[in-house]
Design a protein around this motif. Structure first.
Motif, PDB file in Angstrom:
ATOM      1  N   GLY A  17       0.812  -1.205   0.000  1.00 57.56           N
ATOM      2  CA  GLY A  17       0.000   0.000   0.000  1.00 57.56           C
ATOM      3  C   GLY A  17       0.847   1.257   0.000  1.00 57.56           C
ATOM      4  N   LYS A  21       0.943   4.373  -2.640  1.00 61.16           N
ATOM      5  CA  LYS A  21       0.819   5.770  -2.217  1.00 61.16           C
ATOM      6  C   LYS A  21       1.948   6.614  -2.788  1.00 61.16           C
ATOM      7  CE  LYS A  21      -1.013   6.336   1.737  1.00 61.16           C
ATOM      8  NZ  LYS A  21      -1.303   6.384   3.186  1.00 61.16           N
ATOM      9  N   LEU A  63      -6.913   3.549  -2.232  1.00 64.37           N
ATOM     10  CA  LEU A  63      -6.284   3.593  -0.915  1.00 64.37           C
ATOM     11  C   LEU A  63      -7.237   4.129   0.147  1.00 64.37           C
ATOM     12  CD1 LEU A  63      -2.797   4.907  -2.075  1.00 64.37           C
ATOM     13  CD2 LEU A  63      -3.249   2.674  -1.045  1.00 64.37           C
TER      14      LEU A  63
END
Length: 236
Positions: A17, A21, A63
């Motif tokens: 993740g 990002k 996200l």
């Protein structure tokens, strides 16, 4: 228990993740730099902003859904989004419109904040309504209401951004399909966001793991990079 995103186990590489990002932040920086320094319609602008820059928002939508499902405190999550949306508004207006206040376009964090509130409401429909038809009707009303709010407030990506988050959230149990539908929603009215489909490449490699803790780094990066771009242009 609600379904969660199912990573593609056959992906050639596996991205966390935090890597998603960072990818989104790099694409966003490219997009904003183009808007500050390049002329709209130039080949470089069309390539860097129209394609590379469009990768960012679908990743942030994805996200956001992941954060909503896994955060320890949705209240803190929403508070941080709203706080940094307010902090970022003047840097956003200075960088993009070269004025401290521009009421016809609000920054992306406002869109994500509204989308987070929408997700809370969508989740509650599962406990408030027993039949699937009632749940479906309630969810549709909620999505339309928040889409209208984003459109009226002139937030970045407005109603399409809300719809993209809703598609990713509602189809999260179908894995990669949720990302495809999110990108399709962003292109409902035109193909100006066609570059969003490039976000499917890193999404296909998402491992489902969080990776490094970059929460506050992202929040700070958003207003900081906008202000820096404005200052660079000011002194050039």
């Amino acid at each position: 228990m609600s379904a969660e995103f199912k990573p593609l186990t056959s992906a050639p590489v596996h991205l966390s993740g935090s890597t998603l990002k960072l990818t989104a932040c790099a694409a966003m920086l490219t997009d904003h730099a183009c808007k500050v320094f390049l002329s709209p319609g130039s080949p470089a602008y069309l390539l860097l902003s129209g394609l590379i820059g469009r990768i960012a928002f679908p990743l942030f939508c994805f996200l956001l859904v992941e954060g909503f499902l896994h955060t320890r405190s949705r209240i803190r999550y929403g508070r941080n989004l709203l706080l940094f949306a307010l902090i970022s508004e003047i840097p956003f207006d200075l960088a993009i419109y070269r004025r401290p206040f521009f009421l016809l376009h609000q920054n992306t964090l406002f869109t994500l904040f509204l989308a987070l509130l929408m997700l809370v409401c969508l989740e509650k429909t599962c406990t408030k309504f027993s039949s699937r038809s009632s749940q479906a009707a309630a969810k549709l009303v909620i999505i339309l209401a928040f889409a209208a709010a984003a459109w009226l407030l002139h937030t970045d990506y407005d109603a399409l951004g809300i719809g993209a988050v809703a598609a990713i959230y509602l189809l999260r149990g179908y894995g990669f399909l949720s990302g495809i539908m999110g990108c399709l929603v962003l292109n409902l009215t035109s193909f100006s966001n066609a570059g969003a489909f490039l976000s499917l490449v890193p999404l296909a490699c998402y491992s489902g793991r969080r990776g490094w803790k970059l929460k506050y780094a992202f929040y700070l990066f958003y207003p900081a990079h906008l202000l820096l771009l404005y200052l660079i242009r000011l002194f050039l």
